[in-house]
Design an enzyme around this catalytic site. Structure first.
Site, PDB file in Angstrom:
ATOM      1  N   ARG A   1       0.815  -1.155   0.177  1.00  0.00           N
ATOM      2  CA  ARG A   1      -0.029   0.032   0.059  1.00  0.00           C
ATOM      3  C   ARG A   1       1.125   1.454  -0.013  1.00  0.00           C
ATOM      4  O   ARG A   1       2.062   1.264   0.634  1.00  0.00           O
ATOM      5  CB  ARG A   1      -0.725  -0.052   1.146  1.00  0.00           C
ATOM      6  CG  ARG A   1      -1.904  -0.733   0.967  1.00  0.00           C
ATOM      7  CD  ARG A   1      -3.168  -0.291   0.100  1.00  0.00           C
ATOM      8  NE  ARG A   1      -4.258  -1.036   0.220  1.00  0.00           N
ATOM      9  CZ  ARG A   1      -4.551  -2.099  -0.838  1.00  0.00           C
ATOM     10  NH1 ARG A   1      -3.709  -2.614  -1.311  1.00  0.00           N
ATOM     11  NH2 ARG A   1      -5.819  -2.667  -0.522  1.00  0.00           N
TER      12      ARG A   1
ATOM     13  N   ASP B   1       3.822  -0.654  -7.654  1.00  0.00           N
ATOM     14  CA  ASP B   1       2.336  -0.944  -8.014  1.00  0.00           C
ATOM     15  C   ASP B   1       1.399  -0.258  -7.135  1.00  0.00           C
ATOM     16  O   ASP B   1       0.150  -0.013  -7.461  1.00  0.00           O
ATOM     17  CB  ASP B   1       1.880  -2.238  -8.271  1.00  0.00           C
ATOM     18  CG  ASP B   1       0.504  -2.574  -8.400  1.00  0.00           C
ATOM     19  OD1 ASP B   1       0.286  -2.182  -9.786  1.00  0.00           O
ATOM     20  OD2 ASP B   1      -0.126  -3.345  -7.987  1.00  0.00           O
TER      21      ASP B   1
ATOM     22  N   GLU C   1      -3.144   8.127  -5.202  1.00  0.00           N
ATOM     23  CA  GLU C   1      -3.487   7.494  -6.496  1.00  0.00           C
ATOM     24  C   GLU C   1      -4.641   8.005  -6.822  1.00  0.00           C
ATOM     25  O   GLU C   1      -5.487   8.187  -6.033  1.00  0.00           O
ATOM     26  CB  GLU C   1      -3.494   5.844  -6.270  1.00  0.00           C
ATOM     27  CG  GLU C   1      -2.318   5.236  -5.770  1.00  0.00           C
ATOM     28  CD  GLU C   1      -2.194   3.830  -5.328  1.00  0.00           C
ATOM     29  OE1 GLU C   1      -3.796   3.217  -5.655  1.00  0.00           O
ATOM     30  OE2 GLU C   1      -1.506   3.051  -5.278  1.00  0.00           O
TER      31      GLU C   1
ATOM     32  N   HIS D   1      -1.573   0.283  -9.885  1.00  0.00           N
ATOM     33  CA  HIS D   1      -2.005  -0.612  -8.893  1.00  0.00           C
ATOM     34  C   HIS D   1      -3.055  -1.579  -9.514  1.00  0.00           C
ATOM     35  O   HIS D   1      -4.147  -1.923  -9.111  1.00  0.00           O
ATOM     36  CB  HIS D   1      -3.020   0.274  -7.803  1.00  0.00           C
ATOM     37  CG  HIS D   1      -3.544  -0.289  -6.507  1.00  0.00           C
ATOM     38  ND1 HIS D   1      -3.541   0.568  -5.440  1.00  0.00           N
ATOM     39  CD2 HIS D   1      -3.460  -1.404  -6.137  1.00  0.00           C
ATOM     40  CE1 HIS D   1      -3.616  -0.270  -4.323  1.00  0.00           C
ATOM     41  NE2 HIS D   1      -3.543  -1.524  -4.754  1.00  0.00           N
TER      42      HIS D   1
END
Length: 323
Positions: A236, A260, A265, A284
């Site tokens: 995360r 990722d 985001e 992600h």
């Protein structure tokens, strides 16, 4: 045995497909759907839902956390993914939270393996040379014999360990409660990290975001890593300190990173990570594959059967531990 008949609300951007799976397994239940963040509070009130299956389908900003946790009727939130930090904290005496841990573990492990191979084979360097029609003195490096350090030995970490061992790698792992783990050569507690950073050729981050893990991979960690190490982050945003990561990518010791997840985001267009040639950047999506959504909903439908029978649920998340 009494079979309960709770009102179920599916909060997802693919509501009809999800409803078909749940209705197929539980044809006697009332199953409502909601495909937006904005409409969820009203839907909770209107339906009086006791059970909600919820996907964080447009990210964390704006997610209707308060509506879920303040609901007077809701007793169980089944998170469609593995992360639950967007709900934390919650009172487990008021509401049970489960997740879909395992639904994407194999895919995320393949992502990690692919990232390791991409750097060891210098695929990005060869791609640049190809685009320039430039013949180079090519050189590739095996991952056999290299060391992978896995932060978090949940289902994703264990799936990655299994693949790494099959490739002839040495696998080190850390977990909150150390115990022997299949395919992991050494298992340590988090307090051992200062001695483990220098041993790793690759570092895979797959821990949940908690107060105890926020900034876990920071300037001190990067300074301790061996020159040429590669970081792979599928956890995360916030577990890795982004400014410290950027400095480690620019000035060493990191050879590169496959990322990722990010603190913000979608990643802002002016973020420096976009332009870094030694970074593999993905939106992600390491857990997103054809059939993932259906598998997640099917796991929920199976757990719903347990809920209706009064049996123990699978994948209950401890809000203190994040898993």
């Amino acid at each position: 045995m009494t079979i309960r008949s709770p009102i179920v609300l599916l909060h997802t951007d693919a509501p009809e497909a999800a409803r078909a799976i749940v209705a197929g397994a539980h044809p006697d239940l009332t199953v409502d759907t909601c495909d937006s963040y904005a409409d969820l509070p009203a839907m909770l009130t209107e339906t009086g839902a006791e059970v909600v299956y919820s996907v964080r389908f447009v990210g964390t900003p704006g997610f209707p956390r308060a509506a879920l946790l303040d609901s007077g009727t809701l007793r169980w939130i089944s998170v469609g993914g593995s992360g639950t930090d967007h709900l934390a904290p919650w009172d487990p005496e008021r509401v049970t939270v489960t997740n879909a841990a395992g639904a994407a573990a194999d895919m995320m492990a393949e992502y990690a393996l692919g990232a390791m191979l991409a750097f060891s084979l210098d695929l990005r360097g060869f791609a640049r040379a190809q685009a320039e029609r430039r013949w180079t003195a090519g050189r590739v490096t095996p991952i056999e014999g290299r060391t992978l350090l896995i932060l978090g030995l949940g289902q994703t970490g264990q799936a990655a360990a299994r693949r790494a061992r099959a490739m002839g790698m040495t696998v080190l792992g850390v977990r909150a409660r150390p115990q022997p783990t299949n395919h992991v050569d050494e298992v340590h507690g988090m307090e051992a990290l200062p001695a483990l950073w220098p041993r790793a050729d690759f570092v895979l981050v797959s821990v949940p975001l908690l107060p105890s893990t926020r900034g876990l991979v920071g300037a001190d960690a990067f300074a301790a890593m061996k020159p040429g190490a590669v970081l792979i982050d599928v956890s995360r945003g916030g577990v890795c300190d982004e400014p410290a990561l950027i400095a480690a990518l620019q000035d060493g010791p990191l050879k590169g990173a496959a990322l990722d997840v990010f603190e913000t985001e979608p990643l802002p267009a002016d973020h420096p990570l976009w332009a870094m040639e030694n970074v593999i950047l993905t939106p992600h999506c390491s857990s997103v594959y054809d059939g993932w959504a259906e598998k997640s909903v099917a796991m929920f439908a199976e757990n719903l059967d347990r809920y209706r029978r009064g049996a123990a649920l699978h994948n209950i998340v401890d809000p203190e531990r994040g898993y």
